[in-house]
Design an enzyme around this catalytic site. Structure first.
Site, PDB file in Angstrom:
ATOM      1  N   GLU A  47      -7.037   6.177 -81.211  1.00  0.00           N
ATOM      2  CA  GLU A  47      -6.523   6.456 -79.873  1.00  0.00           C
ATOM      3  C   GLU A  47      -5.636   5.295 -79.419  1.00  0.00           C
ATOM      4  OE1 GLU A  47      -8.467   7.931 -75.662  1.00  0.00           O
ATOM      5  OE2 GLU A  47      -9.513   6.370 -76.787  1.00  0.00           O
ATOM      6  N   LYS A 122      -6.727  15.786 -75.266  1.00  0.00           N
ATOM      7  CA  LYS A 122      -8.096  15.388 -74.927  1.00  0.00           C
ATOM      8  C   LYS A 122      -8.645  16.201 -73.754  1.00  0.00           C
ATOM      9  CE  LYS A 122     -10.628  11.040 -74.082  1.00  0.00           C
ATOM     10  NZ  LYS A 122     -10.398   9.604 -73.773  1.00  0.00           N
ATOM     11  N   CYS A 164     -12.084  10.172 -78.823  1.00  0.00           N
ATOM     12  CA  CYS A 164     -12.897   9.179 -78.095  1.00  0.00           C
ATOM     13  C   CYS A 164     -14.036   9.779 -77.261  1.00  0.00           C
ATOM     14  CB  CYS A 164     -11.975   8.308 -77.244  1.00  0.00           C
ATOM     15  SG  CYS A 164     -12.732   6.724 -76.730  1.00  0.00           S
TER      16      CYS A 164
END
Length: 292
Positions: A47, A122, A164
């Site tokens: 990321e 995301k 993440c």
């Protein structure tokens, strides 16, 4: 005696991104070329591989569209090296940038011709307030993605994309596995506080419950004056064993992907077929997500 077929090799990058995009690209390109020379067929970047801004204003000013210079340069690297690239979290100015002035955290998968074959934005944004330790409000400047992307076939196996904070939500890993994922990716930029407590145990849990390989590229070290990342990029096998891990500082770790081993584990302990959907439902990828 017949020769044993070589198992596909993957490479996982650990970086210390800063607000300097040129320096970051130089670091990433060096690692990509090194991994390609080693024979890796898929290379995973963390990321914020493009940059980590020191504040919201800087982050928004440095963000680019997918048609911008940065992604074109990585497409060139994929072609030059003949590898697949997992670009694990790009600060994307989407089509709605002009009206929203907000970005997406976008995980791209590039094939060896440099084409973008998948984009996942995301879905779980990191809004965390740990008093005196960690303060993050990703939703202040980021729009959550609208969908889960089905796994993509690569030379290493079928890859499911996440980013993440998605790691804390097992539903997405179960949904991707139901769609055929063999490798789950969690490119990340964990803080030292959360990483030291939760990073490895979460990665191993996702591997065990899905019986997938889990690949986690990571940010490490001091990204700027107010941020330090945890590091410990790693690969976990479908039995939950850590089979590769980066040392301190920027670098690479490598792992062979053994899909025969994955199939054996799933055959000997068929947890997927043992689930009681009649009691608690079944987690699946919605083809058309429900309205908010």
């Amino acid at each position: 005696m017949a020769a044993t077929a070589l198992k596909p090799l993957i490479a996982v990058c650990q970086l210390t991104s800063t607000p300097d995009k040129e320096q970051n690209f130089a670091s990433c390109s060096r690692l990509i070329r090194e991994a390609a020379q080693r024979g890796a067929c898929v290379i995973f970047l963390p990321e914020a591989f493009d940059f980590i801004g020191s504040n919201t204003q800087e982050t928004l000013s440095l963000a680019e569209s997918l048609e911008g210079v940065q992604i074109q340069r990585y497409a060139g690297l994929a072609r030059e090296c003949g590898v697949w690239l997992s670009l694990g979290g790009f600060h994307e100015r989407g089509e709605d940038w002009a009206s929203t002035r907000r970005i997406y955290n976008c995980h791209l998968l590039l094939d060896p011709t440099g084409h973008v074959v998948a984009t996942y934005r995301k879905t779980h944004l990191c809004d965390v307030e740990l008093e005196g330790r960690v303060s993050m409000k990703e939703s202040n400047f980021t729009t959550p993605g609208p969908e889960i992307v089905p796994p993509i076939s690569t030379p290493a196996g079928k890859v499911g994309l996440a980013i993440c904070y998605d790691l804390r939500f097992p539903e997405i890993s179960l949904a991707l596995t139901q769609e055929g994922a063999e490798i789950l990716t969690y490119p990340s930029a964990f803080t030292v506080t959360t990483g030291s407590a939760h990073w490895e145990v979460l990665l191993r849990a996702r591997a065990i419950e899905t019986q997938c390989y889990v690949v986690a590229a990571a940010q490490t070290g001091k990204n700027h004056e107010r941020r330090t990342s945890y590091g410990h990029a790693m690969v976990v096998d479908p039995w939950g064993c850590v089979i590769a891990q980066c040392q301190e500082g920027p670098g690479l770790c490598y792992a062979e992907i053994d899909l025969d081993y994955l199939c054996r584990i799933r055959r000997e302990m068929p947890v997927c077929t043992h689930r009681r959907a009649d009691l608690y439902g079944r987690v699946t990828v919605l083809k058309k997500p429900l309205p908010p």
